[in-house]
Enzyme design. Sequence first.
Site, PDB file in Angstrom:
ATOM      1  N   GLY A  55      20.254  41.617 -15.499  1.00  0.00           N
ATOM      2  CA  GLY A  55      20.735  40.272 -15.144  1.00  0.00           C
ATOM      3  C   GLY A  55      22.190  40.331 -14.700  1.00  0.00           C
ATOM      4  O   GLY A  55      22.988  41.057 -15.290  1.00  0.00           O
ATOM      5  N   ARG A 108      15.777  44.617 -11.401  1.00  0.00           N
ATOM      6  CA  ARG A 108      15.102  45.331 -12.490  1.00  0.00           C
ATOM      7  C   ARG A 108      14.095  46.248 -11.804  1.00  0.00           C
ATOM      8  O   ARG A 108      13.464  45.853 -10.821  1.00  0.00           O
ATOM      9  CB  ARG A 108      14.442  44.348 -13.452  1.00  0.00           C
ATOM     10  CG  ARG A 108      15.493  43.466 -14.142  1.00  0.00           C
ATOM     11  CD  ARG A 108      14.965  42.758 -15.370  1.00  0.00           C
ATOM     12  NE  ARG A 108      16.054  42.147 -16.111  1.00  0.00           N
ATOM     13  CZ  ARG A 108      16.449  40.880 -15.988  1.00  0.00           C
ATOM     14  NH1 ARG A 108      15.830  40.085 -15.151  1.00  0.00           N
ATOM     15  NH2 ARG A 108      17.444  40.426 -16.706  1.00  0.00           N
ATOM     16  N   ASP A 126      21.771  46.827 -22.314  1.00  0.00           N
ATOM     17  CA  ASP A 126      21.135  47.921 -23.063  1.00  0.00           C
ATOM     18  C   ASP A 126      20.080  48.676 -22.261  1.00  0.00           C
ATOM     19  O   ASP A 126      20.015  49.902 -22.308  1.00  0.00           O
ATOM     20  CB  ASP A 126      20.410  47.326 -24.282  1.00  0.00           C
ATOM     21  CG  ASP A 126      21.298  47.352 -25.505  1.00  0.00           C
ATOM     22  OD1 ASP A 126      22.343  48.003 -25.450  1.00  0.00           O
ATOM     23  OD2 ASP A 126      20.916  46.710 -26.500  1.00  0.00           O
ATOM     24  N   THR A 154      26.638  41.779 -19.487  1.00  0.00           N
ATOM     25  CA  THR A 154      25.559  40.826 -19.792  1.00  0.00           C
ATOM     26  C   THR A 154      26.155  39.584 -20.441  1.00  0.00           C
ATOM     27  O   THR A 154      27.080  39.701 -21.249  1.00  0.00           O
ATOM     28  CB  THR A 154      24.485  41.425 -20.733  1.00  0.00           C
ATOM     29  OG1 THR A 154      23.622  40.366 -21.182  1.00  0.00           O
ATOM     30  CG2 THR A 154      25.070  42.103 -21.956  1.00  0.00           C
ATOM     31  N   ASP A 201      24.706  37.922 -22.572  1.00  0.00           N
ATOM     32  CA  ASP A 201      24.067  37.739 -23.885  1.00  0.00           C
ATOM     33  C   ASP A 201      24.897  38.230 -25.075  1.00  0.00           C
ATOM     34  O   ASP A 201      24.578  37.897 -26.215  1.00  0.00           O
ATOM     35  CB  ASP A 201      22.707  38.456 -23.922  1.00  0.00           C
ATOM     36  CG  ASP A 201      21.742  37.951 -22.863  1.00  0.00           C
ATOM     37  OD1 ASP A 201      21.920  36.815 -22.394  1.00  0.00           O
ATOM     38  OD2 ASP A 201      20.815  38.700 -22.501  1.00  0.00           O
ATOM     39  N   ASP A 223      24.839  41.013 -26.438  1.00  0.00           N
ATOM     40  CA  ASP A 223      23.930  41.657 -27.393  1.00  0.00           C
ATOM     41  C   ASP A 223      23.984  43.184 -27.342  1.00  0.00           C
ATOM     42  O   ASP A 223      22.985  43.856 -27.604  1.00  0.00           O
ATOM     43  CB  ASP A 223      22.492  41.159 -27.149  1.00  0.00           C
ATOM     44  CG  ASP A 223      21.993  41.491 -25.747  1.00  0.00           C
ATOM     45  OD1 ASP A 223      22.813  41.884 -24.891  1.00  0.00           O
ATOM     46  OD2 ASP A 223      20.782  41.362 -25.505  1.00  0.00           O
ATOM     47  N   ARG A 255      18.386  35.594 -24.286  1.00  0.00           N
ATOM     48  CA  ARG A 255      17.192  36.406 -24.550  1.00  0.00           C
ATOM     49  C   ARG A 255      16.877  36.388 -26.046  1.00  0.00           C
ATOM     50  O   ARG A 255      16.679  35.317 -26.590  1.00  0.00           O
ATOM     51  CB  ARG A 255      17.390  37.827 -24.040  1.00  0.00           C
ATOM     52  CG  ARG A 255      16.048  38.497 -23.707  1.00  0.00           C
ATOM     53  CD  ARG A 255      16.211  39.929 -23.309  1.00  0.00           C
ATOM     54  NE  ARG A 255      16.956  40.098 -22.085  1.00  0.00           N
ATOM     55  CZ  ARG A 255      16.519  40.717 -21.003  1.00  0.00           C
ATOM     56  NH1 ARG A 255      15.306  41.232 -21.010  1.00  0.00           N
ATOM     57  NH2 ARG A 255      17.263  40.847 -19.942  1.00  0.00           N
TER      58      ARG A 255
HETATM   59  P1  ADP Z   1      19.657  44.916 -19.139  1.00  0.00           P
HETATM   60  O1  ADP Z   1      20.321  46.118 -18.592  1.00  0.00           O
HETATM   61  O2  ADP Z   1      20.394  43.647 -18.817  1.00  0.00           O
HETATM   62  O3  ADP Z   1      19.317  45.059 -20.614  1.00  0.00           O
HETATM   63  P2  ADP Z   1      16.864  45.363 -18.449  1.00  0.00           P
HETATM   64  O4  ADP Z   1      16.426  45.593 -19.863  1.00  0.00           O
HETATM   65  O5  ADP Z   1      16.003  44.504 -17.600  1.00  0.00           O
HETATM   66  O6  ADP Z   1      18.292  44.682 -18.354  1.00  0.00           O
HETATM   67  O7  ADP Z   1      17.040  46.796 -17.781  1.00  0.00           O
HETATM   68  C1  ADP Z   1      17.495  46.916 -16.458  1.00  0.00           C
HETATM   69  C2  ADP Z   1      16.842  48.107 -15.806  1.00  0.00           C
HETATM   70  O8  ADP Z   1      17.225  49.303 -16.483  1.00  0.00           O
HETATM   71  C3  ADP Z   1      15.323  48.131 -15.844  1.00  0.00           C
HETATM   72  O9  ADP Z   1      14.720  47.350 -14.850  1.00  0.00           O
HETATM   73  C4  ADP Z   1      15.043  49.600 -15.615  1.00  0.00           C
HETATM   74  O10 ADP Z   1      15.177  49.928 -14.251  1.00  0.00           O
HETATM   75  C5  ADP Z   1      16.185  50.271 -16.383  1.00  0.00           C
HETATM   76  N1  ADP Z   1      15.704  50.647 -17.727  1.00  0.00           N
HETATM   77  C6  ADP Z   1      15.493  49.837 -18.789  1.00  0.00           C
HETATM   78  N2  ADP Z   1      15.011  50.524 -19.842  1.00  0.00           N
HETATM   79  C7  ADP Z   1      14.904  51.816 -19.428  1.00  0.00           C
HETATM   80  C8  ADP Z   1      14.450  53.026 -20.040  1.00  0.00           C
HETATM   81  N3  ADP Z   1      14.005  53.045 -21.299  1.00  0.00           N
HETATM   82  N4  ADP Z   1      14.474  54.149 -19.297  1.00  0.00           N
HETATM   83  C9  ADP Z   1      14.923  54.134 -18.021  1.00  0.00           C
HETATM   84  N5  ADP Z   1      15.356  53.037 -17.393  1.00  0.00           N
HETATM   85  C10 ADP Z   1      15.355  51.892 -18.069  1.00  0.00           C
HETATM   86  O1  F6P Z   2      20.145  39.059 -19.939  1.00  0.00           O
HETATM   87  C1  F6P Z   2      20.653  37.948 -19.270  1.00  0.00           C
HETATM   88  C2  F6P Z   2      19.593  36.874 -19.172  1.00  0.00           C
HETATM   89  O2  F6P Z   2      20.154  35.764 -18.475  1.00  0.00           O
HETATM   90  C3  F6P Z   2      19.007  36.402 -20.501  1.00  0.00           C
HETATM   91  O3  F6P Z   2      19.854  35.517 -21.182  1.00  0.00           O
HETATM   92  C4  F6P Z   2      17.706  35.793 -20.060  1.00  0.00           C
HETATM   93  O4  F6P Z   2      16.731  35.873 -21.081  1.00  0.00           O
HETATM   94  C5  F6P Z   2      17.296  36.670 -18.906  1.00  0.00           C
HETATM   95  O5  F6P Z   2      18.468  37.327 -18.435  1.00  0.00           O
HETATM   96  C6  F6P Z   2      16.660  35.902 -17.771  1.00  0.00           C
HETATM   97  O6  F6P Z   2      16.246  36.799 -16.804  1.00  0.00           O
HETATM   98  P1  F6P Z   2      15.764  36.378 -15.345  1.00  0.00           P
HETATM   99  O7  F6P Z   2      16.974  36.208 -14.506  1.00  0.00           O
HETATM  100  O8  F6P Z   2      14.932  37.524 -14.914  1.00  0.00           O
HETATM  101  O9  F6P Z   2      15.009  35.102 -15.491  1.00  0.00           O
END
Ligand code: ADP
Ligand code: F6P
Length: 326
Positions: A15, A76, A107, A129, A131, A133, A175
């Site tokens: 995000g 993503r 994360d 982020t 969040d 978190d 989230r």
């Molecule tokens: P954020 O970074 O905000 O936590 P996501 O959890 O959606 O957001 O992760 C962002 C991107 O990071 C995912 O779409 C994916 O491409 C990559 N990613 C997430 N988890 C993993 C993982 N366990 N191994 C490799 N790439 C990952």
């Molecule tokens: O991680 C940031 C965030 O805005 C969260 O607060 C929320 O749950 C999520 O992303 C929403 O994701 P999307 O933009 O895919 O709807």
Amino acid sequence: MAKEIKTIGVLTSGGDAPGMNAAIRAVVRKALVNGKQVKGILKGYSGLLNEEIIDLSANDVSNTIERGGTILFTARCKEFMTEEGQKRGAEVCQKHGIDGIVVIGGDGSFRGAQKLAALGVNTIGVPGTIDLDISCTEYTIGFDTAVNTAMEAIDKVRDTSTSHERCSIIEVMGRNAGYIALWCGIANGAEDILLPENYDYDEQKIINNIIENRKRGKKHHIIVNAEGVGHSTSMARRIEAATGIETRATILGHMQRGGSPTCKDRVYASMMGAMAADLLCDGKTNRVVGYQHGRFQDFDINEALAMVKGIDPYQYQVAKDLSKHC
Ligand code: ADP
Ligand code: F6P
């Protein structure tokens, strides 16, 4: 011996968050000051796999520090969750001469960074982020702007809620984390705050609270509800039926992720982006930048991802106590 870095790549993933541009700008300018080349990877890991890679100069990041969103776009990417995807990512880096990458995200993005580091691409994570978190850091890029945006929106809802003598449930993002809800709950003087971490949600208690407050002459009742608890619309219907008081749900949604970053987000993002570039130039890899106990620090990604943090119970108790009328 530490690998010598000639070219640094930078991407934003997951995000978007206000302040990401300030972090990108800092990576670019600091790397250039250190005598490195810089490449921008568009659309997160997805753009890496599709080789959407551009050269970045100091000029390219002019007039970006004040802009919301991310000039590199974000995405993503499911493919990057697979071993083949990660191997391809490392190969693309090699093909484009990228020896080190700064990954700005949450994360999930750090887990991707960890995989790239294991495949020999020097990698540093920067926490981006709204969040808040990420366990290794007390600050994440975007939280300050998002929580201020949400606070201002809740003030506005409160005006109309008071005029109509209504109850308002306002759902904020986060989230599975309740930091935005808790901070707004305190900043907006909410009557009730619902957090996924402290799931002591008792609808009858809230209903009794609304009725008691109304008897005391309160003209509104603000409930800040975290996205991780959710169900604001059905909750509003039930509360209205039980109290006889008009109740509305407002889901703030993506507006919380936009807008020009606050001073804090610009400055902290600049510090973190610059530090990430310096770490790569010092030959460091598999690290993330964080802010703890009043200073910017770096942590091993594996250790950072294993850390746990939660809502401060004292802060939560204070939020509850300040909404009471004893
Ligand atoms: P954020 O970074 O905000 O936590 P996501 O959890 O959606 O957001 O992760 C962002 C991107 O990071 C995912 O779409 C994916 O491409 C990559 N990613 C997430 N988890 C993993 C993982 N366990 N191994 C490799 N790439 C990952
Ligand atoms: O991680 C940031 C965030 O805005 C969260 O607060 C929320 O749950 C999520 O992303 C929403 O994701 P999307 O933009 O895919 O709807």
